[in-house]
Design a protein around this motif. Structure first.
Motif, PDB file in Angstrom:
ATOM      1  N   LEU A 152       0.845  -1.192   0.000  1.00 18.18           N
ATOM      2  CA  LEU A 152       0.000   0.000   0.000  1.00 18.18           C
ATOM      3  C   LEU A 152       0.882   1.244   0.000  1.00 18.18           C
ATOM      4  O   LEU A 152       1.977   1.245   0.568  1.00 18.18           O
ATOM      5  N   SER A 153       0.374   2.300  -0.617  1.00 18.81           N
ATOM      6  CA  SER A 153       1.070   3.582  -0.638  1.00 18.81           C
ATOM      7  C   SER A 153       0.151   4.666  -0.095  1.00 18.81           C
ATOM      8  O   SER A 153      -1.058   4.636  -0.325  1.00 18.81           O
ATOM      9  N   CYS A 154       0.745   5.610   0.605  1.00 17.28           N
ATOM     10  CA  CYS A 154       0.023   6.774   1.113  1.00 17.28           C
ATOM     11  C   CYS A 154       0.811   7.995   0.650  1.00 17.28           C
ATOM     12  O   CYS A 154       1.875   8.292   1.197  1.00 17.28           O
ATOM     13  N   LEU A 184       3.205   0.534   3.088  1.00 18.54           N
ATOM     14  CA  LEU A 184       2.953  -0.589   3.981  1.00 18.54           C
ATOM     15  C   LEU A 184       3.112  -1.860   3.153  1.00 18.54           C
ATOM     16  O   LEU A 184       2.255  -2.169   2.316  1.00 18.54           O
ATOM     17  N   GLN A 185       4.233  -2.539   3.360  1.00 18.20           N
ATOM     18  CA  GLN A 185       4.471  -3.812   2.692  1.00 18.20           C
ATOM     19  C   GLN A 185       3.818  -4.907   3.531  1.00 18.20           C
ATOM     20  O   GLN A 185       4.155  -5.080   4.698  1.00 18.20           O
ATOM     21  N   MET A 186       2.898  -5.633   2.922  1.00 22.63           N
ATOM     22  CA  MET A 186       2.147  -6.662   3.629  1.00 22.63           C
ATOM     23  C   MET A 186       2.474  -8.020   3.019  1.00 22.63           C
ATOM     24  O   MET A 186       2.176  -8.259   1.844  1.00 22.63           O
ATOM     25  N   ASN A 187       3.110  -8.861   3.804  1.00 23.98           N
ATOM     26  CA  ASN A 187       3.487 -10.207   3.363  1.00 23.98           C
ATOM     27  C   ASN A 187       2.727 -11.248   4.178  1.00 23.98           C
ATOM     28  O   ASN A 187       2.170 -10.942   5.234  1.00 23.98           O
ATOM     29  N   SER A 188       2.728 -12.475   3.684  1.00 20.85           N
ATOM     30  CA  SER A 188       2.061 -13.587   4.380  1.00 20.85           C
ATOM     31  C   SER A 188       0.643 -13.209   4.785  1.00 20.85           C
ATOM     32  O   SER A 188       0.224 -13.424   5.928  1.00 20.85           O
ATOM     33  N   SER A 195     -10.778  -2.475   4.902  1.00 22.50           N
ATOM     34  CA  SER A 195     -10.416  -1.214   4.258  1.00 22.50           C
ATOM     35  C   SER A 195      -9.245  -0.625   5.044  1.00 22.50           C
ATOM     36  O   SER A 195      -9.323  -0.505   6.260  1.00 22.50           O
ATOM     37  N   TYR A 196      -8.200  -0.270   4.330  1.00 17.84           N
ATOM     38  CA  TYR A 196      -6.999   0.270   4.966  1.00 17.84           C
ATOM     39  C   TYR A 196      -6.935   1.777   4.725  1.00 17.84           C
ATOM     40  O   TYR A 196      -7.136   2.247   3.596  1.00 17.84           O
ATOM     41  N   TYR A 197      -6.632   2.499   5.798  1.00 20.49           N
ATOM     42  CA  TYR A 197      -6.570   3.950   5.770  1.00 20.49           C
ATOM     43  C   TYR A 197      -5.203   4.413   6.266  1.00 20.49           C
ATOM     44  O   TYR A 197      -4.619   3.786   7.154  1.00 20.49           O
TER      45      TYR A 197
END
Length: 122
Positions: A19-21, A80-84, A92-94
């Protein structure tokens, strides 16, 4: 500062997303930036936060070891690097920002971006 979140999508369990913000406006490096997530019917949950200079990070226990928050102040962007990924990461990500780190860690940043949906299939 204004925030724009992106990068959500559909992924299988065990997969990864980043994810990027992206921020615009004032001095971005003065702001701590956090990621939060929310599912319908539940309160918004803190995921991770990074300090303005990137030296400090805090994670929720549920994502430690799997998610990594980082920032590039030259690009005014937090990642936000999300692995596994697990099905229970579906939400929903904010992103949220504040020049007071404590407000971010207590789910009260004064500036919010719009959400980006992450769906993890089993």
């Amino acid at each position: 500062v204004q925030l724009q979140a992106s990068g959500g999508g559909l992924v299988q369990a065990g997969g990864s997303l980043r994810l990027s913000c992206a921020a615009s406006g004032r001095i971005f490096s003065s702001y701590a930036v956090g990621w939060f997530r929310q599912v319908p019917g539940k309160e918004r949950e803190f995921v991770a936060v990074i300090s303005g200079n990137g030296a400090g990070t805090i994670y929720a226990d549920s994502v430690k070891g799997r998610f990594t928050i980082s920032r590039d102040n030259a690009k005014n962007t937090v990642y936000l690097q999300m692995n596994s990924l697990k099905p229970e990461d579906t939400a929903s990500y904010y992103c949220g920002a504040d020049n007071n780190l404590g407000r971010v860690t207590s789910n009260r940043p004064r500036t919010w971006g719009q959400g980006t949906q992450v769906t993890v299939s089993s």
